[in-house]
Design an enzyme around this catalytic site. Sequence first.
Site, mmCIF file in Angstrom:
data_model
loop_
_atom_site.group_PDB
_atom_site.id
_atom_site.type_symbol
_atom_site.label_atom_id
_atom_site.label_comp_id
_atom_site.label_asym_id
_atom_site.label_seq_id
_atom_site.Cartn_x
_atom_site.Cartn_y
_atom_site.Cartn_z
ATOM 1 N N LYS A 12 -11.511 52.014 -3.849
ATOM 2 C CA LYS A 12 -11.769 50.681 -3.266
ATOM 3 C C LYS A 12 -13.275 50.446 -3.207
ATOM 4 O O LYS A 12 -14.076 51.390 -3.194
ATOM 5 C CB LYS A 12 -11.153 50.536 -1.878
ATOM 6 C CG LYS A 12 -11.635 51.540 -0.807
ATOM 7 C CD LYS A 12 -12.940 51.171 -0.120
ATOM 8 C CE LYS A 12 -13.384 52.226 0.900
ATOM 9 N NZ LYS A 12 -14.800 52.154 1.250
ATOM 10 N N PRO A 97 -15.473 59.735 -7.585
ATOM 11 C CA PRO A 97 -16.420 60.691 -6.974
ATOM 12 C C PRO A 97 -16.230 60.773 -5.464
ATOM 13 O O PRO A 97 -15.830 59.795 -4.826
ATOM 14 C CB PRO A 97 -17.799 60.129 -7.329
ATOM 15 C CG PRO A 97 -17.587 58.712 -7.744
ATOM 16 C CD PRO A 97 -16.151 58.576 -8.181
ATOM 17 N N ALA A 99 -17.329 61.496 -1.352
ATOM 18 C CA ALA A 99 -18.396 61.088 -0.423
ATOM 19 C C ALA A 99 -19.244 59.974 -1.031
ATOM 20 O O ALA A 99 -20.468 59.981 -0.958
ATOM 21 C CB ALA A 99 -19.261 62.282 -0.016
ATOM 22 N N ALA A 100 -18.567 59.021 -1.659
ATOM 23 C CA ALA A 100 -19.249 57.942 -2.372
ATOM 24 C C ALA A 100 -18.999 56.581 -1.734
ATOM 25 O O ALA A 100 -19.559 55.575 -2.155
ATOM 26 C CB ALA A 100 -18.782 57.909 -3.827
ATOM 27 N N GLY A 101 -18.099 56.521 -0.731
ATOM 28 C CA GLY A 101 -17.753 55.229 -0.131
ATOM 29 C C GLY A 101 -16.699 54.490 -0.936
ATOM 30 O O GLY A 101 -16.471 53.303 -0.737
ATOM 31 N N LEU A 102 -16.024 55.210 -1.846
ATOM 32 C CA LEU A 102 -15.037 54.578 -2.723
ATOM 33 C C LEU A 102 -13.601 54.865 -2.276
ATOM 34 O O LEU A 102 -12.650 54.467 -2.941
ATOM 35 C CB LEU A 102 -15.239 55.057 -4.171
ATOM 36 C CG LEU A 102 -16.569 54.610 -4.804
ATOM 37 C CD1 LEU A 102 -16.840 55.396 -6.095
ATOM 38 C CD2 LEU A 102 -16.556 53.110 -5.105
ATOM 39 N N GLY A 103 -13.452 55.559 -1.164
ATOM 40 C CA GLY A 103 -12.127 55.759 -0.568
ATOM 41 C C GLY A 103 -11.237 56.736 -1.313
ATOM 42 O O GLY A 103 -10.015 56.703 -1.131
ATOM 43 N N GLY A 105 -10.562 60.072 -1.100
ATOM 44 C CA GLY A 105 -9.715 60.940 -0.268
ATOM 45 C C GLY A 105 -8.656 60.129 0.462
ATOM 46 O O GLY A 105 -7.501 60.554 0.568
ATOM 47 N N SER A 107 -7.351 57.216 -0.447
ATOM 48 C CA SER A 107 -6.353 56.731 -1.394
ATOM 49 C C SER A 107 -5.412 57.862 -1.802
ATOM 50 O O SER A 107 -4.202 57.662 -1.947
ATOM 51 C CB SER A 107 -7.053 56.153 -2.630
ATOM 52 O OG SER A 107 -6.125 55.526 -3.472
ATOM 53 N N ASP A 139 -9.477 54.491 6.582
ATOM 54 C CA ASP A 139 -9.326 53.691 5.351
ATOM 55 C C ASP A 139 -7.961 53.872 4.691
ATOM 56 O O ASP A 139 -7.659 53.200 3.712
ATOM 57 C CB ASP A 139 -10.399 54.088 4.326
ATOM 58 C CG ASP A 139 -11.763 53.513 4.663
ATOM 59 O OD1 ASP A 139 -11.854 52.687 5.593
ATOM 60 O OD2 ASP A 139 -12.744 53.891 3.989
HETATM 61 O O1 C5P Z 1 -11.463 57.829 10.058
HETATM 62 P P1 C5P Z 1 -12.225 58.748 9.186
HETATM 63 O O2 C5P Z 1 -11.771 60.177 9.309
HETATM 64 O O3 C5P Z 1 -12.294 58.295 7.766
HETATM 65 O O4 C5P Z 1 -13.734 58.702 9.709
HETATM 66 C C1 C5P Z 1 -14.704 59.673 9.406
HETATM 67 C C2 C5P Z 1 -15.809 59.595 10.444
HETATM 68 O O5 C5P Z 1 -16.513 58.339 10.332
HETATM 69 C C3 C5P Z 1 -15.313 59.628 11.895
HETATM 70 O O6 C5P Z 1 -15.231 60.947 12.357
HETATM 71 C C4 C5P Z 1 -16.353 58.833 12.645
HETATM 72 O O7 C5P Z 1 -17.483 59.655 12.918
HETATM 73 C C5 C5P Z 1 -16.805 57.808 11.621
HETATM 74 N N1 C5P Z 1 -16.148 56.500 11.778
HETATM 75 C C6 C5P Z 1 -16.568 55.635 12.775
HETATM 76 N N2 C5P Z 1 -15.971 54.399 12.892
HETATM 77 C C7 C5P Z 1 -14.993 54.017 12.029
HETATM 78 C C8 C5P Z 1 -14.559 54.881 11.013
HETATM 79 C C9 C5P Z 1 -15.150 56.113 10.901
HETATM 80 O O8 C5P Z 1 -17.476 55.969 13.551
HETATM 81 N N3 C5P Z 1 -14.463 52.797 12.165
#
Ligand code: C5P
Length: 301
Positions: A12, A97, A99-103, A105, A107, A139
């Site tokens: 995403k 990739p 840790a890229a912000g592409l979701g 894991g 997905s 996500d």
């Molecule tokens: O929910 P997820 O495991 O993807 O989030 C990873 C980390 O990102 C969380 O442990 C939290 O530190 C941060 N996070 C946040 N607010 C969100 C989503 C994620 O602070 N809405």
Amino acid sequence: MQESVTVVAPAKINLRLRILSQQTNGYHSLESVFCAVSLHDEITIARGTGEVELEVAGGVDVGPDDDNLVVRAARRFFLEIGATGDGARIHLRKGIPAAAGLGGGSSDAAATLAGLNVMLGHPLSDADLLRMSGELGSDVPFFLCGSPLALGWGRGERLLALPALPPRPLLIAHPGIPIPTGQAFQRVAELRGGGFSPPASAFSIDDLRRWERVARIAGNDFEPAAAERVPTFAAGKEAMLAAGAEVALLSGSGSAIFGVFETALGMDDAERALGELGFRTWRAETLDRMPSPRLPLAQRG
Ligand code: C5P
């Protein structure tokens, strides 16, 4: 019931991502526009016994099994159906990739839940899957909401599925510097001096019907934090825009950036310029429907 199932797990991008406030549980409340794209992972699940076994194509390192979202999703699924003695053999081919912000894991986790449910003859309702997906990560629910375009709020897990935008060519570029999501949120909080009072703004659902209007409301509050970590961030975004991208942004908490183009014409120039800046690039397109198996909107419980 089937012996195995193969599921495509799309990446995403976020066309808009605003961080609104810090909640008492430590999470941040967001306003997010998710859009699924054709870059994807592929997951094949086969019936197994006793354990969830994960094999990753090409020996790609996806971290320890206990932390991996595919394994966690599968274990959660078996717990939910009361079949903790059951197992699965899962083969993951990464195209997205990490840790890229592409979701990627997230997905993968959604695809694992949906795939297991199909393989085992739908023991869980769509509502069950959505609830479990929110527990696995903020996500994850987007990838089960049935539409490739959705407005998300709360942690990102509350969703309004929207009609898809027309598909557009897309260039994704990764600078090779991973940014863990938790660290990105923490840095934004530091940069804002602990205060969370973004300027009031409003946009309408109509702004999400046409790309010309999306371009006007596009933005990402993580960009200042990503620019600190990635020295080529501003130049990379500029290269996308100079090559004709209608929208060029950081995706999620980074570190990938993307450019949405009206036609594929400008993409050669963008690809060359980003390559010279040290980015790895992928050509893709935005999706106008989610790959199956997915949760059909009409059948959501
Ligand atoms: O929910 P997820 O495991 O993807 O989030 C990873 C980390 O990102 C969380 O442990 C939290 O530190 C941060 N996070 C946040 N607010 C969100 C989503 C994620 O602070 N809405």
